[in-house]
Every structure is written in structure tokens, then in C-alpha cells.
Design a protein around this motif. Sequence first.
Motif, PDB file in Angstrom:
ATOM      1  N   TRP A   1       0.799  -1.221   0.000  1.00  0.00           N
ATOM      2  CA  TRP A   1       0.000   0.000   0.000  1.00  0.00           C
ATOM      3  C   TRP A   1       0.835   1.275   0.000  1.00  0.00           C
ATOM      4  CZ3 TRP A   1      -3.301  -1.340   4.989  1.00  0.00           C
ATOM      5  CH2 TRP A   1      -3.711  -2.696   4.929  1.00  0.00           C
ATOM      6  N   LYS A  25       2.858   5.304   5.109  1.00  0.00           N
ATOM      7  CA  LYS A  25       3.070   4.470   3.921  1.00  0.00           C
ATOM      8  C   LYS A  25       3.543   5.185   2.647  1.00  0.00           C
ATOM      9  CE  LYS A  25       0.594   0.381   5.292  1.00  0.00           C
ATOM     10  NZ  LYS A  25      -0.018   0.516   6.615  1.00  0.00           N
ATOM     11  N   ASN A  74       8.494   4.587  10.713  1.00  0.00           N
ATOM     12  CA  ASN A  74       7.382   3.729  10.275  1.00  0.00           C
ATOM     13  C   ASN A  74       6.093   4.188  10.935  1.00  0.00           C
ATOM     14  OD1 ASN A  74       6.898   2.065  12.854  1.00  0.00           O
ATOM     15  ND2 ASN A  74       9.090   1.913  12.512  1.00  0.00           N
ATOM     16  N   GLY A  75       4.981   3.699  10.396  1.00  0.00           N
ATOM     17  CA  GLY A  75       3.676   4.154  10.862  1.00  0.00           C
ATOM     18  C   GLY A  75       3.400   3.818  12.325  1.00  0.00           C
ATOM     19  N   SER A  76       3.809   2.633  12.758  1.00  0.00           N
ATOM     20  CA  SER A  76       3.560   2.236  14.146  1.00  0.00           C
ATOM     21  C   SER A  76       4.250   3.203  15.105  1.00  0.00           C
ATOM     22  CB  SER A  76       4.072   0.817  14.404  1.00  0.00           C
ATOM     23  OG  SER A  76       3.553  -0.085  13.461  1.00  0.00           O
ATOM     24  N   VAL A 128      -1.996   7.065   7.785  1.00  0.00           N
ATOM     25  CA  VAL A 128      -0.857   6.275   7.307  1.00  0.00           C
ATOM     26  C   VAL A 128      -1.204   5.559   5.997  1.00  0.00           C
ATOM     27  CG1 VAL A 128       0.621   4.279   7.822  1.00  0.00           C
ATOM     28  CG2 VAL A 128       0.180   5.996   9.589  1.00  0.00           C
ATOM     29  N   ALA A 129      -2.417   4.985   5.951  1.00  0.00           N
ATOM     30  CA  ALA A 129      -2.806   4.259   4.737  1.00  0.00           C
ATOM     31  C   ALA A 129      -3.685   5.096   3.815  1.00  0.00           C
ATOM     32  CB  ALA A 129      -3.542   2.971   5.114  1.00  0.00           C
ATOM     33  N   TYR A 180      -6.992  -0.172  12.896  1.00  0.00           N
ATOM     34  CA  TYR A 180      -5.636  -0.725  12.940  1.00  0.00           C
ATOM     35  C   TYR A 180      -4.642   0.429  12.953  1.00  0.00           C
ATOM     36  CZ  TYR A 180      -1.315  -3.074  11.673  1.00  0.00           C
ATOM     37  OH  TYR A 180      -0.012  -3.527  11.663  1.00  0.00           O
ATOM     38  N   HIS A 181      -3.668   0.357  13.890  1.00  0.00           N
ATOM     39  CA  HIS A 181      -2.703   1.450  13.977  1.00  0.00           C
ATOM     40  C   HIS A 181      -1.258   0.977  14.020  1.00  0.00           C
ATOM     41  CE1 HIS A 181      -6.052   4.192  14.356  1.00  0.00           C
ATOM     42  NE2 HIS A 181      -6.552   3.444  15.309  1.00  0.00           N
ATOM     43  N   GLY A 182      -1.026  -0.311  13.809  1.00  0.00           N
ATOM     44  CA  GLY A 182       0.340  -0.806  13.767  1.00  0.00           C
ATOM     45  C   GLY A 182       0.541  -1.962  14.732  1.00  0.00           C
ATOM     46  N   ASP A 188      -5.168   8.953  11.938  1.00  0.00           N
ATOM     47  CA  ASP A 188      -4.173   8.075  11.343  1.00  0.00           C
ATOM     48  C   ASP A 188      -4.414   8.046   9.827  1.00  0.00           C
ATOM     49  OD1 ASP A 188      -2.684   5.972  10.381  1.00  0.00           O
ATOM     50  OD2 ASP A 188      -3.194   4.590  12.018  1.00  0.00           O
ATOM     51  N   GLU A 209      -8.501   5.852  12.210  1.00  0.00           N
ATOM     52  CA  GLU A 209      -8.068   5.979  10.827  1.00  0.00           C
ATOM     53  C   GLU A 209      -8.921   7.055  10.156  1.00  0.00           C
ATOM     54  OE1 GLU A 209      -7.150   1.838   8.938  1.00  0.00           O
ATOM     55  OE2 GLU A 209      -8.057   1.487  10.876  1.00  0.00           O
TER      56      GLU A 209
HETATM   57  C1  LIG Z   1       0.259   0.209   8.048  1.00  0.00           C
HETATM   58  C2  LIG Z   1      -0.456   1.029   9.029  1.00  0.00           C
HETATM   59  C3  LIG Z   1       0.144   1.449  10.230  1.00  0.00           C
HETATM   60  C4  LIG Z   1       1.498   0.959  10.660  1.00  0.00           C
HETATM   61  O1  LIG Z   1       2.505   1.388   9.805  1.00  0.00           O
HETATM   62  P1  LIG Z   1       3.870   0.537   9.707  1.00  0.00           P
HETATM   63  O2  LIG Z   1       4.743   1.364   8.831  1.00  0.00           O
HETATM   64  O3  LIG Z   1       3.510  -0.789   9.110  1.00  0.00           O
HETATM   65  O4  LIG Z   1       4.398   0.404  11.095  1.00  0.00           O
HETATM   66  C5  LIG Z   1      -0.561   2.301  11.048  1.00  0.00           C
HETATM   67  N1  LIG Z   1      -1.800   2.727  10.722  1.00  0.00           N
HETATM   68  C6  LIG Z   1      -2.405   2.346   9.582  1.00  0.00           C
HETATM   69  C7  LIG Z   1      -3.762   2.885   9.269  1.00  0.00           C
HETATM   70  C8  LIG Z   1      -1.771   1.479   8.708  1.00  0.00           C
HETATM   71  O5  LIG Z   1      -2.392   1.074   7.596  1.00  0.00           O
END
Ligand SMILES: *Cc1c(COP(=O)(O)O)cnc(C)c1O
Length: 438
Positions: free
Chosen positions: A46, A276, A103-105, A249-250, A137-139, A247, A213
Amino acid sequence: MAGSAVWHPNTQMSEWESFDRIVRGDGMWLVDSRGRRMLDGVASMWCNVWGHSNQELVQAIARQAQRLQHSPLFNLTNGPAETLAGMLVKASPGMYRAFFSDNGSSAIEIALKMAIKYWQNTGENKKTIIASLKNGYHGDTLGAMSAGYMPEFFDSFRSHTFRARQFDAPSRRGTRRGSGRSQDKDAYDTDRCLDIMEKALAGNDRIAALVMESGAQVAGGVHIFPDGFQRSVQRICRRHGVLLILDEVATGLGRLGSMIQYMSQQSPPDIVVYGKMLTGGYLTMAATIATKRIHDAFLGRYDDSVHLFHGHTYTGNPIAASAAVQNIRMYKKYRLIRHVERASRIFAEQTDMIRSMDAVVDIRTKGLLMGIEVSEDRMPSNAGSANKVFFEAGMRNGIYLRTLGNVVMLVPPLAISEEELGMVVRRAVKTIRDVTNS
Ligand SMILES: *Cc1c(COP(=O)(O)O)cnc(C)c1O
């Protein structure tokens, strides 16, 4: 390959004798050691924006790698990190300072720590509870697992996670086979969810922040929020003195069809997290971005210990930051968001056809994100995990897939041509047919 020393992520290692070895990336295509070409149907987890081996990104990385490879942000600064922070803050209305991680986490952990310490610094020591949405989901790190607690994934670690106050996210009423637009507000139990949330926040003055998210829950199975839900959550948080952490991230940086998802959701947060796609999918970097109100609460004398106790070795790495700067510049140069809007119509046009497939229970899509839920009953028995079954069938059809159980995800690189996007859909449909024999 047998004998490899790699332990693969989220993988039952006994299920795989070997892994296909990717040796080259060429635009939307991955090439393996046997010369087979497959479409990158999930943007390499992603994150890929422009396809592989994009020379503008590669050159930006190479230029920086020649000059300065790493220099920390501890006592020092570097040009790429400063440029990137400026660009991100400017692109994100209401935001003031960017904190970098890898990274996202980690970026989520940072947001949680910012929120908790913000309240300490402002004298509200009792505000320590983190709220979140079920199925979010947040990591995979402990704090991120706690916020995005999903029992089916994280049960083994329950004793080491903190308890977040979790609220229901809206779900569709009635039959699961979707009718009408997937964001159609009336089809959801949105008001019930908002009602419960509002009462809980009004009755609990210990909640520090709500993290969710932005726009859609992706890893939870591709669930798109109904129109207006996120804006209402933002209002509720504001009314009851709870910080909002979004969040992205995605879902940010174009995935759902807008550069900054919270702008299209009209829900300005206190802290936003990008990950991401930040470097175009080439290097590892994430950002936690806060408003001036949050940032300024960390100012004081050194001895007051009100500053943010957080830092990573590779925070603000100049090579990763150079990739991100080039990536964000290219969004404008190539009008990428407009392309995503156009391209996502191809997804939208295919939904009826896919939904009419016998084995498909539901389909959910927004922007260049699609989740196709395949009936559990139609999965072959004793064939191993659904992900492995779909992956292998996908390989035979020339497409790389990584599913979430029986939800087939299509998450192509954003710059994909309309022609290649059509191929992604056709190959995914063929793969579902092969797996379910329909
Ligand atoms: C992938 C993801 C994360 C974690 O990111 P990483 O880089 O895999 O640690 C956090 N939040 C969301 C919404 C994600 O999709």
C-alpha cells in the motif's frame, strides 16, 4: 528459498516452502528471478505511488546519498528534513510542526505520547485514557496494538497492552450484500455510534485522545466511513475536550482520492500521522504532525521536563526525506490527485460486475482502494490460509496479491495508467473465479 534465514512478517512459516524472489521493479510490474512479470496489485504493501524504478525518485535518492547519508536531528538539522517538514505543514491545514520517525507504528506511538503529555503539561494529569474505534488498525508495536486492539490478531499480547476505550464504527444495516453507494449515510447505524460516543465522552473527563483511521478502516477489512461520520466525531471530541488523532498512514496522500483526507472529511485534527506513501514507497519514513496548541504546551525551561521524551536514531534521515520531498513535489507536477480521481472511476464502474459474482459477498471501494469480500463457504477447504490460496492463484494470473483473510484488496500504485488498472481488476476477478471455481 529453502534455507533462507529470513523470518517473514505475519506469516505461518511452515506453510511456505519457498518465497518468490523479486529481483527488479519496472513501473507497475514486479519481475522475479525466473523472469516472470506480475502486476503490483497492492502497491507493495500500500505504499508505492509512482511505480517501481521511477527515475526522478531514484535520482533524488542518489543525489542525496552522494552527499550526506545520515545525520541525526539531535542537536543538528539537515536540509531535506527541514524542507519536508515545511511542505507537510503547509499541505496540512491547521498543522504546525512535524516529528519524524521510520514507520507508521512508531509515528502512532509518538502521537499517543504527545497527547498524554500534552494534558500533563497543561495540568490535567487525570486525562490518560486513549479512545479508539473497534476494528481500527494502527500498527504492530505495543502502544499501536493497544489503540487498534483486534482480538483475532493481538489476543496473545493482551496482558501487555493498555486498555483503550473502544467505540463501534458504523456498520451497514440489513443485508451484507451492499445496495447503493458504499458511503450512503442512511445505510449505516451512524447515529447510534455517535450517540454512544458522545455520552461516553461527556461522562468521562479522563479521556486524553481519540485515535482513528481517517476516511476508512483499511487493515480491518476495507470499511469506508459513511459521509459525515468523521466530521461528527471531530465535533464530539472538540465539545468534550478530547484530542483527535487521525491516522492517515494508509489513507492520506491520495489513496482515497484527496491529498489530505481530513480536509475532504472536514475534520481538522489535533495530530495527524502520515506514513506508507510518504516517500513514494521507496524508503522508510513517517511523520507525526501537530498543531501549534499541542506543540507550544511542550515549551518551558529544560528542568521543567515538559519537552517530548522521544527520539529515534534515524529520525529525519536525509535520504528518506529527499525521497519524500521529491515525491510530494511530483504530486503537484503531475497533478496526481486529479489522475486518482479519474482512475478511481474505473474501480467504481466495475463494482456492479464484481458484486454480481456468485462468490462475492460484498465490495467496498473509495479512491484507489478496493476490498472484495469473498464468501467463506466458497473457499477451498484444507488448502491453507486464504491469503496463500489467493496469492498463488494471483501469481498464476500475473498479479501480486496479499489479502486480508477472505477480503481481496486492490491497492494499486496511485500513478497507475487506466489501462493497467483495468488489467488489475480483470486479473483479480479471474483469480477470484479460479479460487472459488465460479
Ligand atoms: C500500516 C499502518 C500502520 C502501521 O505502519 P507501519 O509502517 O507498518 O508500522 C498504522 N496505521 C495504519 C492505518 C496502517 O495502515
